[in-house]
Write a protein that holds these residues in place. Structure first.
Motif, PDB file in Angstrom:
ATOM      1  N   GLY A  88      -9.445   6.062  -5.491  1.00  0.00           N
ATOM      2  CA  GLY A  88      -8.831   4.814  -5.046  1.00  0.00           C
ATOM      3  C   GLY A  88      -7.938   5.029  -3.835  1.00  0.00           C
ATOM      4  N   GLY A 135      -7.726   1.773   5.483  1.00  0.00           N
ATOM      5  CA  GLY A 135      -6.563   1.730   6.370  1.00  0.00           C
ATOM      6  C   GLY A 135      -6.866   2.320   7.731  1.00  0.00           C
ATOM      7  N   GLY A 188      -8.628   3.460  -0.183  1.00  0.00           N
ATOM      8  CA  GLY A 188      -7.575   2.678   0.462  1.00  0.00           C
ATOM      9  C   GLY A 188      -7.193   3.236   1.821  1.00  0.00           C
ATOM     10  N   THR A 189      -7.057   4.557   1.918  1.00  0.00           N
ATOM     11  CA  THR A 189      -6.690   5.146   3.208  1.00  0.00           C
ATOM     12  C   THR A 189      -7.852   5.082   4.191  1.00  0.00           C
ATOM     13  OG1 THR A 189      -7.126   7.374   2.345  1.00  0.00           O
ATOM     14  CG2 THR A 189      -4.831   6.621   2.351  1.00  0.00           C
ATOM     15  N   GLY A 248       0.810  -1.226   0.000  1.00  0.00           N
ATOM     16  CA  GLY A 248       0.000   0.000   0.000  1.00  0.00           C
ATOM     17  C   GLY A 248       0.837   1.267   0.000  1.00  0.00           C
TER      18      GLY A 248
END
Length: 188
Positions: A98, A106, A102-103, A74
């Protein structure tokens, strides 16, 4: 195409590098522990700051492999986007989307890991805490890239992003202090 401003670009690059380095260091330490069960990781400093205690738990390999491997992959993406952003390369909205998704995932994952570290494992991993500190600013940057200046709830979220990051840090620090206050106060 959305081009990140210089500050956002540098946050991406520096945050991505810091997260990647922490993930790589933790991965190396984990493989050393795999090959030598008696190995004491360099990040095991005391009974509370002890990544060795964290690495041997089920929570350290939620998907069947060491969690830091997700960080290596990542954060490699974040570093790549950071380098290109520093060079003033613009990305389509879907790329920022995206990164944002993703974060966001996360942040959710580290929220769960913070809870596990504090209340189930009873130890803190210094390299993991680097990732905890990096992921929310990365979410703030991607939120601003997607919705900065727009109207509605996401625009408000983008406007207040750094306040939310500061609040996140304050809450995590308070929880860490409260959970281990006997230990911290014994050091004084």
């Amino acid at each position: 195409m959305i081009t990140a401003g210089p500050r956002a670009a540098w946050v991406l690059l520096i945050g991505g590098l810091a997260g990647w380095l922490a993930a790589v260091a933790l991965t190396v330490e984990r493989f050393k522990l795999f090959t030598d069960p008696g190995y004491t990781p360099s990040c095991s400093i005391n009974p509370i700051l002890s990544c060795g205690s964290v690495m041997v738990t089920d929570q350290a390999a939620v998907f069947g492999f060491p969690n830091p491997l997700m960080g290596v992959v990542g954060f490699s993406v974040v570093v790549t986007l950071g380098v290109l952003s520093v060079a003033a390369v613009g990305f389509p909205r879907w790329v920022w989307g995206g990164l944002w998704l993703g974060t966001l995932l996360g942040v959710g994952f580290i929220g769960w890991l913070i809870f596990q570290s504090l209340y189930r494992i009873n130890a803190l991993c210094p390299y993991c805490m680097v990732v905890w500190a990096i992921i929310t600013p990365l979410l703030a940057v991607s939120t601003d890239q997607l919705w900065g200046g727009s109207r509605g709830p996401m625009g408000v979220l983008a406007e207040w992003r750094w306040t939310i990051v500061a609040l996140f840090f304050a809450v995590v620090l308070l929880l860490v202090f409260l959970r281990f206050q006997d230990y911290w106060l014994s050091l004084v």
